[in-house]
Design an enzyme around this catalytic site. Structure first.
Site, short mmCIF file in Angstrom:
data_model
loop_
_atom_site.label_atom_id
_atom_site.label_comp_id
_atom_site.label_asym_id
_atom_site.label_seq_id
_atom_site.Cartn_x
_atom_site.Cartn_y
_atom_site.Cartn_z
N LYS A 141 10.50 -2.11 -2.16
CA LYS A 141 9.92 -3.44 -1.95
C LYS A 141 10.59 -4.48 -2.86
O LYS A 141 11.06 -4.15 -3.96
CB LYS A 141 8.41 -3.40 -2.21
CG LYS A 141 8.03 -3.23 -3.67
CD LYS A 141 6.56 -3.58 -3.92
CE LYS A 141 6.28 -3.55 -5.41
NZ LYS A 141 5.05 -4.16 -5.82
N LYS A 201 6.70 2.90 -11.99
CA LYS A 201 6.80 2.09 -13.22
C LYS A 201 7.08 2.94 -14.44
O LYS A 201 7.72 2.50 -15.38
CB LYS A 201 5.54 1.25 -13.40
CG LYS A 201 5.47 0.16 -12.38
CD LYS A 201 4.43 -0.85 -12.66
CE LYS A 201 4.61 -1.97 -11.64
NZ LYS A 201 3.58 -2.94 -11.65
N LYS A 242 9.06 -8.44 -8.49
CA LYS A 242 9.39 -9.41 -9.54
C LYS A 242 9.84 -8.74 -10.82
O LYS A 242 10.36 -9.40 -11.71
CB LYS A 242 8.24 -10.40 -9.75
CG LYS A 242 6.89 -9.84 -10.12
CD LYS A 242 5.93 -11.01 -10.33
CE LYS A 242 4.55 -10.77 -9.77
NZ LYS A 242 3.77 -9.77 -10.50
N1 AQP Z 1 7.67 -7.01 -1.48
C1 AQP Z 1 6.45 -7.38 -1.17
N2 AQP Z 1 6.10 -7.57 0.11
C2 AQP Z 1 4.85 -7.96 0.45
N3 AQP Z 1 3.88 -8.19 -0.47
C3 AQP Z 1 4.19 -8.02 -1.76
N4 AQP Z 1 3.47 -8.17 -2.90
C4 AQP Z 1 4.27 -7.87 -3.97
N5 AQP Z 1 5.49 -7.53 -3.55
C5 AQP Z 1 5.49 -7.61 -2.19
C6 AQP Z 1 2.09 -8.58 -2.95
O1 AQP Z 1 2.00 -9.64 -3.90
C7 AQP Z 1 0.77 -9.52 -4.63
C8 AQP Z 1 1.05 -9.50 -6.13
O2 AQP Z 1 1.70 -8.30 -6.46
P1 AQP Z 1 2.28 -7.96 -7.86
O3 AQP Z 1 1.76 -8.89 -8.90
O4 AQP Z 1 2.15 -6.49 -8.11
O5 AQP Z 1 3.81 -8.32 -7.60
P2 AQP Z 1 5.13 -7.46 -7.58
O6 AQP Z 1 6.24 -8.37 -7.17
O7 AQP Z 1 4.92 -6.23 -6.80
O8 AQP Z 1 5.29 -7.11 -9.09
P3 AQP Z 1 5.86 -5.82 -9.70
O9 AQP Z 1 7.25 -5.64 -9.29
O10 AQP Z 1 4.93 -4.70 -9.43
O11 AQP Z 1 5.93 -6.23 -11.19
P4 AQP Z 1 4.82 -6.43 -12.26
O12 AQP Z 1 4.05 -5.16 -12.31
O13 AQP Z 1 5.63 -6.69 -13.47
O14 AQP Z 1 3.98 -7.58 -11.87
C9 AQP Z 1 0.10 -8.24 -4.14
O15 AQP Z 1 -0.85 -8.56 -3.16
C10 AQP Z 1 1.22 -7.46 -3.52
O16 AQP Z 1 0.79 -6.60 -2.51
#
Ligand code: AQP
Length: 333
Positions: free
Chosen positions: A201, A113, A204
């Protein structure tokens, strides 16, 4: 016998995608019958990056509605908004004081990040502090409720490890206070990869919307995104490690249609990517359509009431734990 406790949450940032569903929410739906379940919309995590306030409010409610439309039953599980229970931030401060900076700087999510991989030595200076120490907020979220199990995707493993480390460190210094939780990960949904880059991965906060299938994508967009999804060299439809893009697409197909990967391979013998991708888009649409119908029917006011009731229910538990922590460290409570 008392049911064990599970806690988990999603940040209302960006578009919730099928990776979030398959890696986390689907698992929660299955576990809620067996466990005393607490699911949080972690809005305090969302502000680690700049957010439009109006958008944040909208997304916070949307995430709660996504939980419910996915099958989280407010009669069985407790749903609330993180910032409605101020004990999360208060415990985080205390836990900050027993955390080492080295422990946080080793977090891969921090490195990603903060985009430290660019090698720019000045890059660190502009990274918001919240990106650095938000794992401690996660630790506080989990430890406040005597959580036994944390159902998350594989990307969160390091955060659960630091939760265990800090719980043990506090218990060693001040006496038994926190339950040391375990992680709960399902094998298949543990890591859904980006459609535009199968080495990372699905996320979002990805720069391109072609990285993910959002839970609110229209049929047309799903078809377009799947058509554009990267594939591997060769033309056979096989589930193999040396074909990471295809393996990811078959995984999504398999999980959403509850068809074993082997069966999918057999179905496409002699066929090519076009047939496979057309069918995959339909599998995704067949999953999203009824989900989106349930989502559209949810009433905002009713969902806000559920969230307020949830906060009212968990806040006394959080306060009890925080008071215990304060007493142990020598605060006058
Ligand atoms: N790609 C993935 N595959 C399986 N599980 C996933 N999770 C997230 N991405 C995957 C699981 O979803 C839950 C919430 O995680 P999050 O809020 O960190 O979502 P994110 O999509 O990973 O968000 P980012 O990209 O890190 O963006 P920000 O920081 O802006 O929210 C968790 O249980 C995660 O494991």
């Amino acid at each position: 016998m008392q049911k064990k406790i599970i806690f988990s949450g999603i940040a209302p940032s960006g578009n919730i995608h099928i990776g979030n569903y398959l890696g986390a929410i689907k698992n929660w739906v299955n576990l809620q019958n067996e466990y005393n379940s607490i699911f949080c919309v972690v809005d305090m995590h969302a502000i680690t990056m700049p957010r439009d306030p109006k958008e944040l409010r909208k997304k916070t409610l949307e995430v709660a509605k996504i939980y419910i439309a996915s099958g989280i039953d407010p009669e069985k599980s407790t749903l609330f908004i993180q910032s409605h229970v101020p004990e999360h931030a208060e415990l985080m401060w205390i836990l900050n004081t027993i955390t080492k900076t080295g422990e946080l700087s080793r977090m891969t999510q921090f490195k990603d990040k903060a985009e430290l991989s660019t090698g720019d030595s000045k890059a660190l200076e502009n990274v918001p502090l919240g990106i650095f120490n938000y794992p401690i907020l996660m630790v506080a979220d989990i430890l406040l409720y005597d959580t036994n199990l944390v159902p998350v995707g594989e990307d969160q493993l390091q955060h659960i490890e630091i939760t265990k480390t800090l719980a043990k460190r506090f218990n060693n210094r001040f006496g038994d206070t926190f339950v040391v939780p375990e992680v709960h990960i399902t094998k298949e949904g543990m890591r859904i990869m980006g459609l535009d880059d199968p080495t990372k991965k699905m996320s979002k906060s990805a720069k391109s919307e072609y990285n993910y299938i959002a839970l609110n994508d229209s049929e047309e967009i799903v078809r377009k995104k799947i058509k554009k999804a990267v594939t591997d060299s060769g033309s056979e439809i096989v589930y193999r490690d040396d074909k990471p893009a295809l393996k990811n697409l078959i995984n999504i197909y398999s999980l959403l249609s509850e068809t074993p990967a082997k069966e999918i391979e057999n179905k496409y013998v002699g066929k090519g990517y076009a047939d496979f991708k057309n069918d995959l888009a339909e599998v995704i649409i067949n999953f999203l359509k009824p989900f989106q119908e349930r989502l559209a029917k949810l009433d905002d006011k009713k969902v806000l009431e559920i969230l307020a009731e949830g906060a009212e229910k968990v806040q006394p538990l959080a306060k009890k734990k925080l008071d215990e922590v304060k007493r142990k460290i020598g605060f006058i409570v």
